[in-house]
Design an enzyme around this catalytic site. Structure first.
Site, PDB file in Angstrom:
ATOM      1  N   LYS A  57       1.001  -1.279  -0.107  1.00 32.45           N
ATOM      2  CA  LYS A  57      -0.005   0.362   0.570  1.00 32.45           C
ATOM      3  C   LYS A  57       0.898   1.891  -0.185  1.00 32.45           C
ATOM      4  O   LYS A  57       0.557   2.393  -0.947  1.00 32.45           O
ATOM      5  CB  LYS A  57      -0.718   0.080   1.163  1.00 32.45           C
ATOM      6  CG  LYS A  57      -2.103  -0.906   1.250  1.00 32.45           C
ATOM      7  CD  LYS A  57      -3.087  -0.277   0.452  1.00 32.45           C
ATOM      8  CE  LYS A  57      -4.094  -1.827   0.441  1.00 32.45           C
ATOM      9  NZ  LYS A  57      -5.126  -1.371  -0.402  1.00 32.45           N
TER      10      LYS A  57
ATOM     11  N   SER B  17      -9.074   1.225   7.978  1.00 31.21           N
ATOM     12  CA  SER B  17      -8.710   1.004   9.447  1.00 31.21           C
ATOM     13  C   SER B  17      -7.358  -0.101   8.911  1.00 31.21           C
ATOM     14  O   SER B  17      -6.796  -0.478  10.357  1.00 31.21           O
ATOM     15  CB  SER B  17      -9.369   0.666   9.905  1.00 31.21           C
ATOM     16  OG  SER B  17     -10.014  -0.762   9.578  1.00 31.21           O
TER      17      SER B  17
END
Lengths: 360, 360
Positions: A79, A107
């Protein structure tokens, strides 16, 4: 979609790579003779007994696996690639005002990635998280200097909280996968993988949650016709939405699964879907059970000695245990076999969570 | 001891390295800015409250850690180095007859290492294991082609079983640490570490069980006076026999500890002791608690993303938590700090065992 498609090419992944190189790690590619020998050995009738292949002779493919270790990436997951790319593109955009900041609702790894990437450009990061989020994930995101806003757990509640920050601060929304810059950033892992392995890869398989990594990988391989691209998902409680959508021709917009592959609980996003399905840049989707994910994890820990999260190993689990995939390899190429790139997406798992998964 | 001492020099470790290079991995050296910052931050009064340093201001050393990852070594531990060296030396010895084989008593990493090294030279390996050994260790040793003999759990029972094999087969005993060739082989890890790090190391710290790794490391550093060598042990149930012996001047010959550092439950052997203590080639010994070992493991898993066994991280735990060690570093060098080589000895731990250690 024409204008988006023009942004979504091999060239745009290559440009993304140039932009993010100063910020990311070129992660290593590992191999294991032992895991190759297991992948190239037929499964036992017992292990097939609960599948639709019960009673059939097990497939006997030859597989040489090349593991792209994004668990060693910054923040512990791929990511970081998409987040740094989105931030670099944002900085290039006309009228960009760093003080307004960026916002996302997540989250997981995207929250940490965006927080890190924003901080390194002195841009405020606002993260909307459900108030029930795991405290260790909250702490990790805070440690990257983000400002956290808690919301209710539903999508409309999270989106409303993010919209409020956009309205008040003028912050720019950077979604976790449904965004061209994110997709191109994620595709850089496969770009590196293709260049790091000394043989041409016959295929690459990646996990598929929202589809950012898979669709980016498909773009990275889109001008290498000999390299096919596959997606891997957990089957548990319908987390194989990408596979079901791919073979029914209709994107599935909602998933409620508590698979241990917790990065893969989201449905495939619209832009990833356009690449995966509409442009036919992904050649097939496969799914694996929770037990198969755990068995693949055990192999990675005990043989490769590297830490991976459950989501990371679904591609390996397909190669080892998915009989549809294994038959395809056997029937197409026989003893010559495949060199298969397998993207390990991340390694963010606590030892307490591992304990819960593997205690006896 | 004169003749043994002549075999136990830096030159003999260098010769060992040349001999075993074709068979072993040059394992990587990893670093972590995050772990360095933790090691260079004073501990909290709470974490010191249960130690003899309670009430004192915590030490504030500067430490840059360089992790030599023998968890990535063949068979998952440094033991492969000593075993391959012993086998290569055996092959050079006059009148050597491969068919007689080698024998050892071990249920751990040395058994697997010797089995692998023997197999690659087509030498039979006989391994004596207590009949209560962990089935996964038995299976792993069998997978390297060894022939296993089960014995009672006590040392005399194991030694009698090994002696029987020596008498019947003419097999050569290769003990796990109390042997010059094993010690020189283990020392090659530090030799590599010194050459892999671009700065001169101020010190190297290794785990100490039987003392093969620590004494071999001391030989490897014996002509680098600026590089000191330290040993690390668990303190639980007296597993810090090396430390207690070192500071009392008397080798401790018996240990009964069930520390989670299961590779470190043995007393220091005679030949390692001669190097560690009598020749003063080790500069100090330090111990850590079970909780400190677990905290260090957690950091390695969650930050470095590599799999280590509990025994492997005692050196890191000393650097992070042992206030005697940390004060020594602070008082000697102040802000300049130390570049400290930390040997991770192995990564052979099952996920089930990890689960037991870390479930919440």
């Amino acid at each position: 979609m024409a204008s988006t498609d023009e942004l979504l090419t091999l060239a745009s992944v290559q440009e993304a790579h140039e932009l993010i190189k100063p910020f990311i790690h070129q992660t290593p590619v590992l191999t294991s003779a032992y895991i190759n020998s297991l992948a190239s050995t037929p499964q036992t009738p017992e292990s097939l007994s609960k599948t639709e292949w019960a009673g059939h002779p097990p497939a006997n493919p030859t597989l040489r696996l090349h593991f792209k270790c994004e668990n060693f990436q910054r923040i512990g997951a791929f990511k970081a690639r998409g987040a740094f790319h989105a931030i670099e593109r944002l900085k290039q955009s006309p009228g960009f005002d760093a003080s307004r900041g960026v916002v996302t609702h997540s989250s997981g790894n995207h929250a940490q990635a965006l927080s890190l990437a924003a901080r390194e450009s002195s841009i405020p990061a606002y993260i909307v998280m459900p108030s029930i989020s795991n405290p260790s994930k909250v702490a990790a995101t805070l440690s990257y200097g983000a400002q956290i806003t808690f919301s209710g757990p539903t999508a409309p509640e999270r989106e409303a909280a993010a919209q409020k920050i956009i309205d008040e601060k003028g912050a720019v929304l950077i979604p976790p996968y449904d965004h061209p810059h994110i997709i191109c950033g994620q595709g850089t892992a496969a770009l590196e993988l293709l260049s790091q392995v000394s043989v041409p890869l016959d295929a690459v398989i990646t996990p598929c949650g929202g589809g950012g990594l898979l669709s980016g990988t498909a773009l990275a391989c889109s001008e290498s016709p000999a390299t096919r691209v596959f997606g891997a998902e957990p089957s548990f409680q319908g987390a194989d939405d990408g596979k079901r959508g791919y073979y029914s021709g209709q994107r599935i917009e909602s998933v409620k699964s508590l698979t241990i592959g917790d990065g893969l609980r989201t449905p495939v996003g619209k832009i990833p879907w356009s690449i995966i399905y509409e442009r036919r840049l992904v050649d097939g989707m496969f799914s694996v059970t929770e037990e198969q994910i755990k068995a693949a994890m055990r192999l990675v820990y005990e043989r490769l000695k590297v830490v991976v999260e459950p989501s990371a190993v679904v591609g390996l689990a397909v190669a080892l245990y998915n009989e549809d995939f294994r038959r395809m390899v056997e029937e197409e190429v026989g003893e010559k076999g495949w060199d298969l790139g397998v993207v390990f997406s991340g390694g963010n798992v606590s030892l307490a969570a591992l304990g819960g998964l593997f205690e006896e």
